[in-house]
Design a protein around this motif. Structure first.
Motif, PDB file in Angstrom:
ATOM      1  N   LEU A  81       0.839  -1.189   0.000  1.00  0.00           N
ATOM      2  CA  LEU A  81       0.000   0.000   0.000  1.00  0.00           C
ATOM      3  C   LEU A  81       0.881   1.249   0.000  1.00  0.00           C
ATOM      4  O   LEU A  81       1.673   1.465   0.912  1.00  0.00           O
ATOM      5  CB  LEU A  81      -0.919  -0.003   1.223  1.00  0.00           C
ATOM      6  CG  LEU A  81      -1.857   1.203   1.365  1.00  0.00           C
ATOM      7  CD1 LEU A  81      -2.838   1.262   0.196  1.00  0.00           C
ATOM      8  CD2 LEU A  81      -2.605   1.143   2.693  1.00  0.00           C
ATOM      9  N   ASP A  85      -5.515   4.884   1.378  1.00  0.00           N
ATOM     10  CA  ASP A  85      -6.815   4.230   1.251  1.00  0.00           C
ATOM     11  C   ASP A  85      -6.634   2.786   0.791  1.00  0.00           C
ATOM     12  O   ASP A  85      -6.393   2.524  -0.393  1.00  0.00           O
ATOM     13  CB  ASP A  85      -7.683   4.993   0.246  1.00  0.00           C
ATOM     14  CG  ASP A  85      -9.094   4.418   0.154  1.00  0.00           C
ATOM     15  OD1 ASP A  85      -9.409   3.492   0.940  1.00  0.00           O
ATOM     16  OD2 ASP A  85      -9.870   4.898  -0.696  1.00  0.00           O
ATOM     17  N   PRO A  86      -6.744   1.817   1.701  1.00  0.00           N
ATOM     18  CA  PRO A  86      -6.543   0.411   1.310  1.00  0.00           C
ATOM     19  C   PRO A  86      -7.650  -0.132   0.422  1.00  0.00           C
ATOM     20  O   PRO A  86      -7.503  -1.224  -0.139  1.00  0.00           O
ATOM     21  CB  PRO A  86      -6.504  -0.316   2.662  1.00  0.00           C
ATOM     22  CG  PRO A  86      -7.247   0.564   3.598  1.00  0.00           C
ATOM     23  CD  PRO A  86      -6.998   1.965   3.144  1.00  0.00           C
ATOM     24  N   THR A  87      -8.747   0.600   0.279  1.00  0.00           N
ATOM     25  CA  THR A  87      -9.830   0.125  -0.592  1.00  0.00           C
ATOM     26  C   THR A  87      -9.630   0.550  -2.041  1.00  0.00           C
ATOM     27  O   THR A  87     -10.383   0.127  -2.918  1.00  0.00           O
ATOM     28  CB  THR A  87     -11.180   0.666  -0.090  1.00  0.00           C
ATOM     29  OG1 THR A  87     -11.186   2.099  -0.178  1.00  0.00           O
ATOM     30  CG2 THR A  87     -11.423   0.242   1.352  1.00  0.00           C
ATOM     31  N   ASP A  89      -7.587   0.220  -5.256  1.00  0.00           N
ATOM     32  CA  ASP A  89      -6.593  -0.645  -5.888  1.00  0.00           C
ATOM     33  C   ASP A  89      -5.474   0.144  -6.555  1.00  0.00           C
ATOM     34  O   ASP A  89      -4.364  -0.367  -6.734  1.00  0.00           O
ATOM     35  CB  ASP A  89      -7.260  -1.548  -6.929  1.00  0.00           C
ATOM     36  CG  ASP A  89      -8.167  -2.585  -6.285  1.00  0.00           C
ATOM     37  OD1 ASP A  89      -8.042  -2.791  -5.058  1.00  0.00           O
ATOM     38  OD2 ASP A  89      -8.992  -3.177  -7.002  1.00  0.00           O
ATOM     39  N   TYR A  92      -1.810   0.712  -4.706  1.00  0.00           N
ATOM     40  CA  TYR A  92      -0.937  -0.410  -4.371  1.00  0.00           C
ATOM     41  C   TYR A  92       0.187  -0.531  -5.401  1.00  0.00           C
ATOM     42  O   TYR A  92      -0.010  -0.258  -6.591  1.00  0.00           O
ATOM     43  CB  TYR A  92      -1.721  -1.725  -4.335  1.00  0.00           C
ATOM     44  CG  TYR A  92      -2.579  -1.887  -3.103  1.00  0.00           C
ATOM     45  CD1 TYR A  92      -2.082  -2.522  -1.973  1.00  0.00           C
ATOM     46  CD2 TYR A  92      -3.876  -1.397  -3.080  1.00  0.00           C
ATOM     47  CE1 TYR A  92      -2.868  -2.672  -0.845  1.00  0.00           C
ATOM     48  CE2 TYR A  92      -4.672  -1.541  -1.952  1.00  0.00           C
ATOM     49  CZ  TYR A  92      -4.161  -2.183  -0.837  1.00  0.00           C
ATOM     50  OH  TYR A  92      -4.931  -2.328   0.281  1.00  0.00           O
TER      51      TYR A  92
END
Length: 353
Positions: A81, A85-87, A89, A92
């Protein structure tokens, strides 16, 4: 592409058949001759033409080309990451892209030729002697070996088995010119003298000396600080070993100027065991070197020397309370590269080095 070898995944029978199909006749594998319906090969397979034709078709059908690139549903990729915001994509970064085994095979052949090929050996010797040479000298430094398949590399694929499970990863880090001083071991009686000046080692030594001299309370905070320094020193030892191996060609300890103890030679020149044994007055030296490597006592010996070296550095700084107990403790922090896929922490016994 003719520069890339075909690969196969399957049971032992499938691998044996594939080996047969890879046998070259007139610079072409048997599979190519079968797919071309070569009449001479068909006649050689069986006296009966119908049987020969059936075998040709069966062998040809064993190898198929996918219409689209495909992977396995269990294949794993590692993402990091880079944003908040890990949501998302898009935030990344892919750390380990998938790559074809045939591509790895080409890289492996190039690296092995650079390390052990006769032409590059001559170019390397000319470079050492500062002489002109017709062939460019190739060297790959800072390599990392990732072993796939453990003790059964054939479970991964045929090409992986041919490489013994070895998959080279190239160094992508920026150069650190300050390390060159630490990697010069010519005439040194121990690599640990040079290790002191490697990367962050001297700074870590000063941190440890400062902490121990302060004689802090024996509480959790003190323990965590000390253990963090110890772990970093152990990791530095592993990086030092990798840097030395990456900056020296296999067999560099054969030089008459090498005065390192045998255990350190085995640690820092492990690929010397892959070289052919010399057939001159040094033949017995090479045989004994290979035997000592296979015996496997050298990691413990190096770890013990590391513990003794660290004790010596602390005593030099005025910390005279360290002894055999501390030596055994420091030795357990040594991280050394072995033939396993990951570094192994050795458990050295006490005593002086």
């Amino acid at each position: 592409d003719e520069n890339f070898a075909d690969d196969v995944v399957g049971n032992a029978a499938a691998l044996d058949v594939f080996k047969f199909l890879k046998i070259e006749v007139e610079d072409r594998p048997l599979l190519d001759w079968m797919q071309a319906n070569d009449p001479d090969l068909q006649a050689a397979l069986a006296e009966d033409s119908a049987t020969g034709e059936a075998w040709m078709q069966s062998f040809s059908s064993l190898v198929r080309e996918e219409q689209q690139p495909a992977s396995h549903p269990l294949a794993k990729q590692i993402y990091w990451l880079t944003g908040d915001d890990p949501t998302d994509d898009g935030q990344y970064h892919l750390l380990q892209p998938l790559f074809a085994s045939s591509f790895t095979h080409v890289i492996d052949a190039e690296i092995r030729d650079a390390r052990f090929g006769e032409l590059n050996k001559l170019a390397r010797q000319a470079r050492r002697e500062r002489k002109a040479h017709d062939i460019p000298y190739r060297d790959y430094r800072g390599l990392v070996v990732r072993k796939l398949g453990g003790t059964k590399p054939q479970n991964i694929s045929q090409l992986n088995s041919e490489r013994g499970g070895i998959n080279y990863l190239l160094d992508s880090s920026p150069p650190n010119w300050g390390k060159e001083r630490a990697l010069n071991l010519r005439g040194s009686e121990s690599a640990l003298y040079a290790f002191r000046w490697f990367d962050e080692v001297e700074a870590l030594l000063k941190k440890l000396q400062k902490l121990l001299k302060a004689n802090p309370d024996p509480n959790l905070e003190t323990r965590q600080k000390r253990e963090a320094i110890e772990r970093n020193l152990g990791q530095q030892l592993a990086e030092f070993g990798a840097a030395v191996r990456g900056s020296h060609p296999p067999g560099w300890t054969r030089d008459s100027n090498c005065r390192l103890p045998l255990c350190e030679q085995l640690w820092l020149d492990s690929e010397r065991t892959e070289l052919p044994v010399r057939t001159d007055e040094h033949e017995q030296d090479d045989i004994e070197f290979n035997k000592a490597y296979d015996l496997g006592n050298w990691p413990d010996e190096v770890a013990k020397r590391f513990g003794a070296w660290l004790n010596e550095r602390l005593r030099t700084a005025g910390i005279n309370t360290v002894g055999d107990l501390e030596l055994r403790h420091w030795s357990r922090q040594a991280i050394l590269d072995t033939q396993w896929p990951i570094p192994i922490q050795r458990r050295a016994s006490g005593g002086s080095a």
